[in-house]
Design a protein around this motif. Structure first.
Motif, PDB file in Angstrom:
ATOM      1  N   ASP A  85      -6.710  -1.688   0.827  1.00 37.73           N
ATOM      2  CA  ASP A  85      -5.935  -0.568   0.301  1.00 37.73           C
ATOM      3  C   ASP A  85      -4.670  -0.371   1.128  1.00 37.73           C
ATOM      4  N   PHE A  86      -3.922   0.695   0.834  1.00 37.94           N
ATOM      5  CA  PHE A  86      -2.617   0.869   1.474  1.00 37.94           C
ATOM      6  C   PHE A  86      -2.714   1.050   2.984  1.00 37.94           C
ATOM      7  N   VAL A  87      -3.812   1.629   3.467  1.00 34.27           N
ATOM      8  CA  VAL A  87      -3.983   1.804   4.908  1.00 34.27           C
ATOM      9  C   VAL A  87      -4.048   0.435   5.585  1.00 34.27           C
ATOM     10  N   PHE A  88      -4.910  -0.427   5.073  1.00 32.03           N
ATOM     11  CA  PHE A  88      -5.043  -1.773   5.642  1.00 32.03           C
ATOM     12  C   PHE A  88      -3.763  -2.572   5.468  1.00 32.03           C
ATOM     13  N   ASN A 114       0.656   4.719  -5.034  1.00 28.08           N
ATOM     14  CA  ASN A 114       1.793   5.609  -4.836  1.00 28.08           C
ATOM     15  C   ASN A 114       2.921   4.856  -4.131  1.00 28.08           C
ATOM     16  N   PRO A 115       4.085   4.728  -4.768  1.00 31.99           N
ATOM     17  CA  PRO A 115       5.189   3.984  -4.142  1.00 31.99           C
ATOM     18  C   PRO A 115       5.577   4.519  -2.773  1.00 31.99           C
ATOM     19  N   GLU A 116       5.320   5.794  -2.520  1.00 30.85           N
ATOM     20  CA  GLU A 116       5.707   6.387  -1.243  1.00 30.85           C
ATOM     21  C   GLU A 116       4.906   5.847  -0.063  1.00 30.85           C
ATOM     22  N   THR A 153       6.198   1.405   0.743  1.00 34.87           N
ATOM     23  CA  THR A 153       7.655   1.226   0.759  1.00 34.87           C
ATOM     24  C   THR A 153       8.106  -0.056   1.439  1.00 34.87           C
ATOM     25  N   SER A 154       7.302  -0.586   2.358  1.00 31.67           N
ATOM     26  CA  SER A 154       7.781  -1.702   3.179  1.00 31.67           C
ATOM     27  C   SER A 154       7.183  -3.052   2.792  1.00 31.67           C
ATOM     28  N   LEU A 155       6.501  -3.119   1.668  1.00 36.09           N
ATOM     29  CA  LEU A 155       5.881  -4.385   1.268  1.00 36.09           C
ATOM     30  C   LEU A 155       5.940  -4.552  -0.244  1.00 36.09           C
ATOM     31  N   GLU A 156       5.789  -5.809  -0.682  1.00 39.54           N
ATOM     32  CA  GLU A 156       5.753  -6.092  -2.114  1.00 39.54           C
ATOM     33  C   GLU A 156       4.313  -5.976  -2.588  1.00 39.54           C
ATOM     34  N   LEU A 157       4.089  -5.125  -3.585  1.00 40.63           N
ATOM     35  CA  LEU A 157       2.737  -4.847  -4.065  1.00 40.63           C
ATOM     36  C   LEU A 157       2.645  -5.064  -5.565  1.00 40.63           C
ATOM     37  N   ILE A 158       1.554  -5.721  -5.986  1.00 40.12           N
ATOM     38  CA  ILE A 158       1.300  -5.937  -7.401  1.00 40.12           C
ATOM     39  C   ILE A 158      -0.022  -5.261  -7.767  1.00 40.12           C
ATOM     40  N   PRO A 159       0.000  -4.308  -8.697  1.00 43.60           N
ATOM     41  CA  PRO A 159      -1.251  -3.658  -9.134  1.00 43.60           C
ATOM     42  C   PRO A 159      -2.143  -4.635  -9.900  1.00 43.60           C
ATOM     43  N   GLN A 160      -3.424  -4.320  -9.937  1.00 42.44           N
ATOM     44  CA  GLN A 160      -4.391  -5.159 -10.647  1.00 42.44           C
ATOM     45  C   GLN A 160      -5.296  -4.272 -11.501  1.00 42.44           C
TER      46      GLN A 160
END
Length: 320
Positions: free
Chosen positions: A15-18, A54-56, A59-66
């Protein structure tokens, strides 16, 4: 040939934390995939999925939802949701091997249902302008399943097809089937990504030599077990930084603090970190002993003490 490293999504871990901590302290991953969105009965995006996408906080990485679904209306609903957040690509999970998923005709249990795959892709491409990519296994029962699905996939302008080179029924047991993956390489019209058992720099090199036409590699469990791995692959080295365990400790403390703030009470955070240590311990000198020490830590104070002792022991081993 240049190559791209991608983080394969693992539910409950990436997840975003990791993701943010892995990028900050280790780096090496070019693109991250978010763990899948899945519906139960109601067509509602759960709060945990909303927080993760949440885009906020990305912000510092490229992310693709699944997404993981076998229902076209759910698929279209997720497309509209992620587009409202500014995402332009959706990855479709046809790779999850767990029986509770496959028995419902989702994940790798959907690969053999080419009619349903065709229907969902047709609606998605005719009714939206989203870019779609696929995450698949070789099949659930046998590796002919993906070969039989390729003619359907070729009807659509998919960005790529990422293949975990195992069958669904294997779960994560047994080895990857590189011969079956080669058959996919031989016949696929789409760009293929390789996924499965990239757990060392040597293993990555072997796969690159075996499949010279592949230049996208997804790292899943190997990334959690050793967050240094992507940057070491990029640097073409098997040498860890001299302050390896200090970096890991800072990374660990960062995710622990954030998860502790998100979860309620000592039991949820213990179970969360126990899941991580099942992987982290694999990069220590005594995996079973390390995991047992974490498991025995009955409260947050004992847990932090156990982590400190583990890190100290690893540093002593390195300095010998």
């Amino acid at each position: 040939m240049s190559y791209t490293l991608l983080s394969s999504p693992l539910q409950g871990f990436t997840d975003f934390v990791f993701r943010n901590a892995q990028q900050k302290f280790f780096g090496g991953i070019d693109t991250y995939y978010a763990p899948y969105i899945r519906f139960n009965r109601k067509m509602i995006i759960k709060g945990s999925y909303q927080r993760d996408l949440n885009p906020e906080v990305n912000t510092s990485l490229e992310l693709i939802p699944q997404v993981m679904t076998a229902d076209v209306e759910h698929f279209l609903f997720v497309i509209k949701y992620i587009q409202s957040l500014g995402y332009t690509e959706l990855n479709w999970n046809l790779g999850c091997p767990y029986p509770m998923v496959t028995n419902s005709g989702m994940g790798s249990g959907l690969i053999c249902n080419t009619e349903k795959i065709d229907h969902i892709l047709d609606r998605a491409h005719s009714e939206t302008d989203i870019t779609i990519s696929m995450k698949m296994r070789l099949g659930y029962e046998n590796s002919n399943e993906i070969l039989e699905a390729f003619p359907i996939l070729e009807k659509y302008p998919l960005k790529n097809v990422a293949i975990h080179a195992r069958l669904g029924k294997q779960l994560y047991k047994g080895g990857v089937d590189l011969e079956a993956f080669q058959k996919c390489v031989d016949v696929a019209k789409h760009t293929l990504y390789y996924n499965g058992d990239i757990t060392s720099v040597a293993q990555f090199k072997t796969l690159r030599e075996r499949f010279p036409s592949i230049n996208h590699f997804m790292i899943g469990r190997g990334l959690i077990a050793d967050p240094f791995l992507p940057s070491m692959i990029k640097a073409d080295t098997t040498d860890y930084p001299v302050d390896r365990w200090d970096i890991f400790r800072e990374f660990h403390d960062t995710i622990y603090t954030q998860y502790d703030a998100m979860l309620s009470g000592p039991t949820p955070i213990k179970m969360k970190m126990l899941g991580f240590w099942e992987f982290f311990s694999q990069s220590t000198h005594h995996p079973q002993k390390v995991y047992k020490a974490i498991k025995k830590a009955g409260n947050p104070v004992k847990y932090r003490q156990a982590v400190g002792e583990i890190i100290a022991a690893q540093k002593r081993t390195v300095s010998r």
